[in-house]
Design a protein around this motif. Sequence first.
Motif, PDB file in Angstrom:
ATOM      1  N   VAL A 137     -15.130   1.898  14.048  1.00  0.00           N
ATOM      2  CA  VAL A 137     -15.794   0.915  13.479  1.00  0.00           C
ATOM      3  C   VAL A 137     -17.089   0.426  14.370  1.00  0.00           C
ATOM      4  CG1 VAL A 137     -15.553  -1.559  13.201  1.00  0.00           C
ATOM      5  CG2 VAL A 137     -13.685  -0.308  12.912  1.00  0.00           C
ATOM      6  N   MET A 138     -18.001   0.470  13.758  1.00  0.00           N
ATOM      7  CA  MET A 138     -19.683   0.387  14.352  1.00  0.00           C
ATOM      8  C   MET A 138     -20.123  -1.161  13.805  1.00  0.00           C
ATOM      9  SD  MET A 138     -20.615   2.995  16.488  1.00  0.00           S
ATOM     10  CE  MET A 138     -22.318   3.321  16.146  1.00  0.00           C
ATOM     11  N   LYS A 139     -20.419  -2.326  14.718  1.00  0.00           N
ATOM     12  CA  LYS A 139     -20.820  -3.439  14.473  1.00  0.00           C
ATOM     13  C   LYS A 139     -21.991  -3.398  14.975  1.00  0.00           C
ATOM     14  CE  LYS A 139     -20.252  -8.501  14.709  1.00  0.00           C
ATOM     15  NZ  LYS A 139     -21.524  -8.383  14.185  1.00  0.00           N
ATOM     16  N   PRO A 140     -23.223  -3.650  14.322  1.00  0.00           N
ATOM     17  CA  PRO A 140     -24.529  -3.661  14.806  1.00  0.00           C
ATOM     18  C   PRO A 140     -24.965  -4.760  15.908  1.00  0.00           C
ATOM     19  CG  PRO A 140     -24.743  -4.224  12.536  1.00  0.00           C
ATOM     20  CD  PRO A 140     -23.220  -3.982  12.830  1.00  0.00           C
ATOM     21  N   ILE A 141     -25.767  -4.511  16.830  1.00  0.00           N
ATOM     22  CA  ILE A 141     -26.323  -5.332  17.565  1.00  0.00           C
ATOM     23  C   ILE A 141     -27.878  -5.705  17.357  1.00  0.00           C
ATOM     24  CG2 ILE A 141     -26.981  -6.042  20.232  1.00  0.00           C
ATOM     25  CD1 ILE A 141     -24.702  -3.996  20.843  1.00  0.00           C
ATOM     26  N   ILE A 142     -28.261  -6.994  17.145  1.00  0.00           N
ATOM     27  CA  ILE A 142     -29.559  -7.036  16.874  1.00  0.00           C
ATOM     28  C   ILE A 142     -30.275  -7.943  17.548  1.00  0.00           C
ATOM     29  CG2 ILE A 142     -31.114  -8.186  15.003  1.00  0.00           C
ATOM     30  CD1 ILE A 142     -29.318  -6.145  13.799  1.00  0.00           C
ATOM     31  N   VAL A 143     -31.615  -7.651  18.180  1.00  0.00           N
ATOM     32  CA  VAL A 143     -32.347  -8.337  18.967  1.00  0.00           C
ATOM     33  C   VAL A 143     -32.445  -9.644  18.794  1.00  0.00           C
ATOM     34  CG1 VAL A 143     -34.175  -8.307  20.613  1.00  0.00           C
ATOM     35  CG2 VAL A 143     -33.203  -6.177  19.867  1.00  0.00           C
ATOM     36  N   ARG A 144     -32.054 -10.646  19.543  1.00  0.00           N
ATOM     37  CA  ARG A 144     -32.628 -12.103  19.474  1.00  0.00           C
ATOM     38  C   ARG A 144     -33.812 -12.601  20.556  1.00  0.00           C
ATOM     39  NH1 ARG A 144     -26.111 -14.336  19.288  1.00  0.00           N
ATOM     40  NH2 ARG A 144     -25.442 -12.839  17.953  1.00  0.00           N
ATOM     41  N   GLN A 145     -34.126 -13.699  20.337  1.00  0.00           N
ATOM     42  CA  GLN A 145     -35.179 -13.881  21.294  1.00  0.00           C
ATOM     43  C   GLN A 145     -34.934 -14.081  22.924  1.00  0.00           C
ATOM     44  OE1 GLN A 145     -38.479 -15.025  20.456  1.00  0.00           O
ATOM     45  NE2 GLN A 145     -38.676 -15.101  22.510  1.00  0.00           N
ATOM     46  N   PRO A 146     -33.600 -14.445  23.030  1.00  0.00           N
ATOM     47  CA  PRO A 146     -33.360 -14.489  24.594  1.00  0.00           C
ATOM     48  C   PRO A 146     -33.353 -12.933  25.198  1.00  0.00           C
ATOM     49  CG  PRO A 146     -31.791 -15.917  23.602  1.00  0.00           C
ATOM     50  CD  PRO A 146     -32.549 -15.268  22.545  1.00  0.00           C
ATOM     51  N   CYS A 147     -33.057 -11.996  24.368  1.00  0.00           N
ATOM     52  CA  CYS A 147     -32.952 -10.634  24.726  1.00  0.00           C
ATOM     53  C   CYS A 147     -34.192 -10.361  25.214  1.00  0.00           C
ATOM     54  CB  CYS A 147     -32.266  -9.621  23.529  1.00  0.00           C
ATOM     55  SG  CYS A 147     -31.106 -10.281  22.879  1.00  0.00           S
ATOM     56  N   LEU A 148     -35.411 -11.022  24.868  1.00  0.00           N
ATOM     57  CA  LEU A 148     -36.737 -10.078  25.093  1.00  0.00           C
ATOM     58  C   LEU A 148     -37.103 -10.251  26.612  1.00  0.00           C
ATOM     59  CD1 LEU A 148     -38.906 -11.387  22.130  1.00  0.00           C
ATOM     60  CD2 LEU A 148     -37.525  -9.310  22.296  1.00  0.00           C
ATOM     61  N   ALA A 149     -36.529 -11.097  27.293  1.00  0.00           N
ATOM     62  CA  ALA A 149     -36.718 -11.374  28.840  1.00  0.00           C
ATOM     63  C   ALA A 149     -36.213 -10.063  29.699  1.00  0.00           C
ATOM     64  CB  ALA A 149     -36.086 -12.516  29.053  1.00  0.00           C
ATOM     65  N   CYS A 150     -35.398  -9.317  28.970  1.00  0.00           N
ATOM     66  CA  CYS A 150     -35.020  -8.208  29.740  1.00  0.00           C
ATOM     67  C   CYS A 150     -34.937  -6.764  28.835  1.00  0.00           C
ATOM     68  CB  CYS A 150     -33.484  -8.225  29.940  1.00  0.00           C
ATOM     69  SG  CYS A 150     -33.156  -9.691  30.948  1.00  0.00           S
ATOM     70  N   HIS A 151     -35.220  -6.865  27.556  1.00  0.00           N
ATOM     71  CA  HIS A 151     -35.398  -5.671  26.617  1.00  0.00           C
ATOM     72  C   HIS A 151     -36.661  -5.796  25.819  1.00  0.00           C
ATOM     73  CE1 HIS A 151     -31.386  -4.242  27.383  1.00  0.00           C
ATOM     74  NE2 HIS A 151     -30.818  -5.726  27.150  1.00  0.00           N
TER      75      HIS A 151
END
Length: 194
Positions: A137-151
């Motif tokens: 099983v693979m569940k996607p990870i989608i970038v959210r606003q808080p993620c941008l501080a590090c990614h």
Amino acid sequence: MKSVLSIVALAATVAFGCAGSERIDHAEQSLRARKAAEALTGRLLGELTQAMKNGGPSAAVRYCARNAQKVTSTVGVEHRLAIRRVTDRPRNATDAPDAWERDVLDDLDMRARAGTLTADAVHEEVREVDGRLVLRVMKPIIVRQPCLACHGTERDIAPDVARIIREEYPDDSATGYVVGDFRGAISVLVPLEN
């Protein structure tokens, strides 16, 4: 990457025990895998949010470097299955995909670029691994606003955070994302035979 798959399969096999070859209900295991993926997402997001509140993005990077793999392992033990995060642009080398995961990541990425991938989408396949049926099983990870501080892009990541990323992850390739980008997936492997 075959060794990674073998380790994941072995961990799942050990977690369940393999006395016989009795089949396990696919639908029940699918639900179990999805719940584990949600649990991992929730726990990591909660703990990273707390680290951000306590010390900003630099604290979140340090937290992730020291704890994300442990948290992932703990969730796997709690749910008695093999679980990990994978991406084609890893920050941590242990998050590199095996061949099957890479193919699924490519498919999910194409769907994301086409605008048809949602955060609740899940890819499932019954596969044979080392002669035994497993549910992958693979569940996607989608970038959210808080993620941008590090990614995020260079303008999103503060210089002190960029320095810590270089220190903790010298081979990092997990930056340059924008909100809504496909980041990777949570990969779960569940045996379908006892």
